[in-house]
Design an enzyme around this catalytic site. Structure first.
Site, short mmCIF file in Angstrom:
data_model
loop_
_atom_site.label_atom_id
_atom_site.label_comp_id
_atom_site.label_asym_id
_atom_site.label_seq_id
_atom_site.Cartn_x
_atom_site.Cartn_y
_atom_site.Cartn_z
CE LYS A 14 -13.96 -5.65 -1.44
NZ LYS A 14 -13.43 -5.16 -0.39
CE LYS A 74 -4.11 -2.11 0.98
NZ LYS A 74 -4.71 -3.23 2.32
CE LYS A 113 -6.10 -9.54 -3.25
NZ LYS A 113 -6.41 -9.32 -2.03
P1 ADP Z 1 -10.17 -6.62 -1.48
O1 ADP Z 1 -8.43 -7.16 -1.57
O2 ADP Z 1 -11.17 -7.03 -2.56
O3 ADP Z 1 -10.23 -5.31 -0.65
P2 ADP Z 1 -10.97 -7.40 1.70
O4 ADP Z 1 -9.21 -6.80 1.87
O5 ADP Z 1 -11.98 -6.67 1.71
O6 ADP Z 1 -11.07 -7.53 -0.60
O7 ADP Z 1 -11.21 -8.78 1.74
C1 ADP Z 1 -12.13 -9.38 1.73
C2 ADP Z 1 -11.91 -11.00 1.39
O8 ADP Z 1 -11.89 -11.14 0.23
C3 ADP Z 1 -10.46 -11.63 2.91
O9 ADP Z 1 -11.27 -13.16 3.76
C4 ADP Z 1 -10.10 -11.94 1.47
O10 ADP Z 1 -9.16 -12.97 2.34
C5 ADP Z 1 -10.74 -13.02 0.24
N1 ADP Z 1 -10.10 -12.21 -0.51
C6 ADP Z 1 -10.21 -11.10 -1.48
N2 ADP Z 1 -10.14 -11.35 -2.98
C7 ADP Z 1 -9.37 -12.51 -3.10
C8 ADP Z 1 -8.84 -13.30 -3.73
N3 ADP Z 1 -9.09 -13.13 -5.43
N4 ADP Z 1 -9.20 -14.34 -3.71
C9 ADP Z 1 -9.28 -14.86 -2.32
N5 ADP Z 1 -9.88 -14.33 -1.23
C10 ADP Z 1 -10.08 -13.34 -1.61
#
Ligand code: ADP
Length: 326
Positions: free
Chosen positions: A192, A107, A189
């Site tokens: 969002k 970040k 991966k």
């Molecule tokens: P993002 O990374 O999209 O902002 P968050 O940090 O809010 O999402 O994560 C919410 C949940 O979704 C967590 O449990 C995270 O491990 C899971 N998660 C986010 N992206 C992935 C992915 N590409 N594959 C598997 N799990 C994911």
């Protein structure tokens, strides 16, 4: 216990990494699931979109099968004890270990203009969310493993320094390996915030899903039978395993091993299976999102359940630390 940040639209990674497990867990465990709105402030100082984003995360979780009657589904900022525990855990967290966290380093690279202390102490806030309910099972995706290890460290340090209050929290996926849903461009991966075109969102229209999948990276195909698979092709198979039937996967695997695979056909099939999976969730979420009175009721009910558990934990915490003077 687990949470998802209110930073935008939920995607396939959130579903298969996290929400699918929430839905299974609600049948067997006492569950606390929250919208991590405070966490979103570490990277999204502009709060114009906060309310629609919080509503969206709630609606999408429910549309995926989470039952607000069975679990506590709440907003992080509605449970003030979170902030108190966060403050206390900050006394047990060291600058060095926080600076070494992979997500922090990522970040800093992405937003060099906004390296705030909240970003540095993100894993402490996350530990507070989990330990607030003395939770031991945390359904998360693979990207969260390091944060979970930090939560365990803070719990152990607290128990050691003061008194045994917290169980050790572990990442949980019903005994299966944690999942990472790969992005469609073959790098990293689904997420969002990064490359929106390489991520399938639960709100994507049928057409957009088709377009995104047809654009996924492929090549001319294997030049001989039984060749090793490049990462980006393995990723397409992985996505297929999430939404397609066993026969379909077998057919394309055989085609690959015979060096007779047509990636165009494979992606078309994947797109149709993906649409069959996403469309009902999208439609249900949309109708829930329109019902503001229902969302308000859900948030109030969830916060009430979460506060009971949080208050009981904080009593133990204050006592263990010695913050009791009469
Ligand atoms: P993002 O990374 O999209 O902002 P968050 O940090 O809010 O999402 O994560 C919410 C949940 O979704 C967590 O449990 C995270 O491990 C899971 N998660 C986010 N992206 C992935 C992915 N590409 N594959 C598997 N799990 C994911």
């Amino acid at each position: 216990m687990s949470g998802i940040r209110s930073t935008g639209f939920l995607h396939l990674g959130n579903y298969f990494g996290a929400i699918r497990n929430y839905v299974r867990m609600q049948e067997e465990y006492t569950c606390y699931f929250m919208v991590a709105d405070l966490h979103s402030l570490t990277t999204h100082p502009d709060t114009k979109e906060l309310k629609p984003n919080v509503h969206r995360v709630l609606a999408e979780n429910i549309a995926c099968g989470l039952d607000p009657e069975k679990v506590a589904l709440y907003c992080q900022s509605h449970v003030y004890e979170t902030a108190e525990l966060y403050l206390l855990l900050n006394m047990l967290a060291y600058k060095g270990e926080l600076e070494k966290t992979t997500t922090f380093k990522d970040k800093v690279r992405q937003h060099p203009e906004n390296v705030n202390a909240g970003l540095l102490t993100y894993p402490v806030l996350q530990a507070a969310d989990i330990l607030l309910h003395r939770a031991s099972l945390v359904p998360v995706g693979k990207d969260q493993e390091q944060h979970l290890e930090m939560s365990r460290n803070f719990a152990n340090r607290f128990n050691h320094r003061y008194r045994e209050v917290f169980p050790e929290p572990f990442a949980f996926n019903f005994g299966e390996a944690l999942i990472k849903v790969p992005s469609l461009d073959g790098t990293g991966k689904m997420s969002k915030s990064e490359n929106q075109y390489a991520t399938i969102f639960l709100s994507d229209s049928d057409d957009l899903i088709r377009k995104k999948i047809m654009k996924a990276k492929t090549d001319a195909g294997p030049s001989a039978p039984n060749m090793p698979m490049p990462d980006y092709i393995e990723n397409i198979f992985l996505l297929m395993k999430l939404v397609s039937g066993a026969d379909t996967i077998q057919k394309f695997e055989e085609d690959y091993n015979k060096a007779a695979i047509r990636y165009g056909d494979m992606k078309k099939q994947l797109a149709e299976d993906m649409i069959r999976f996403v469309a009902p969730i999208r439609e249900k979420a949309e109708s829930i999102r329109q019902d503001q009175a229902y969302l308000k009721r859900i948030m109030e009910m969830g916060a009430e359940k979460a506060r009971i558990s949080a208050a009981a934990t904080m009593e133990k915490v204050r006592e263990a630390i010695g913050l009791k003077y009469y």
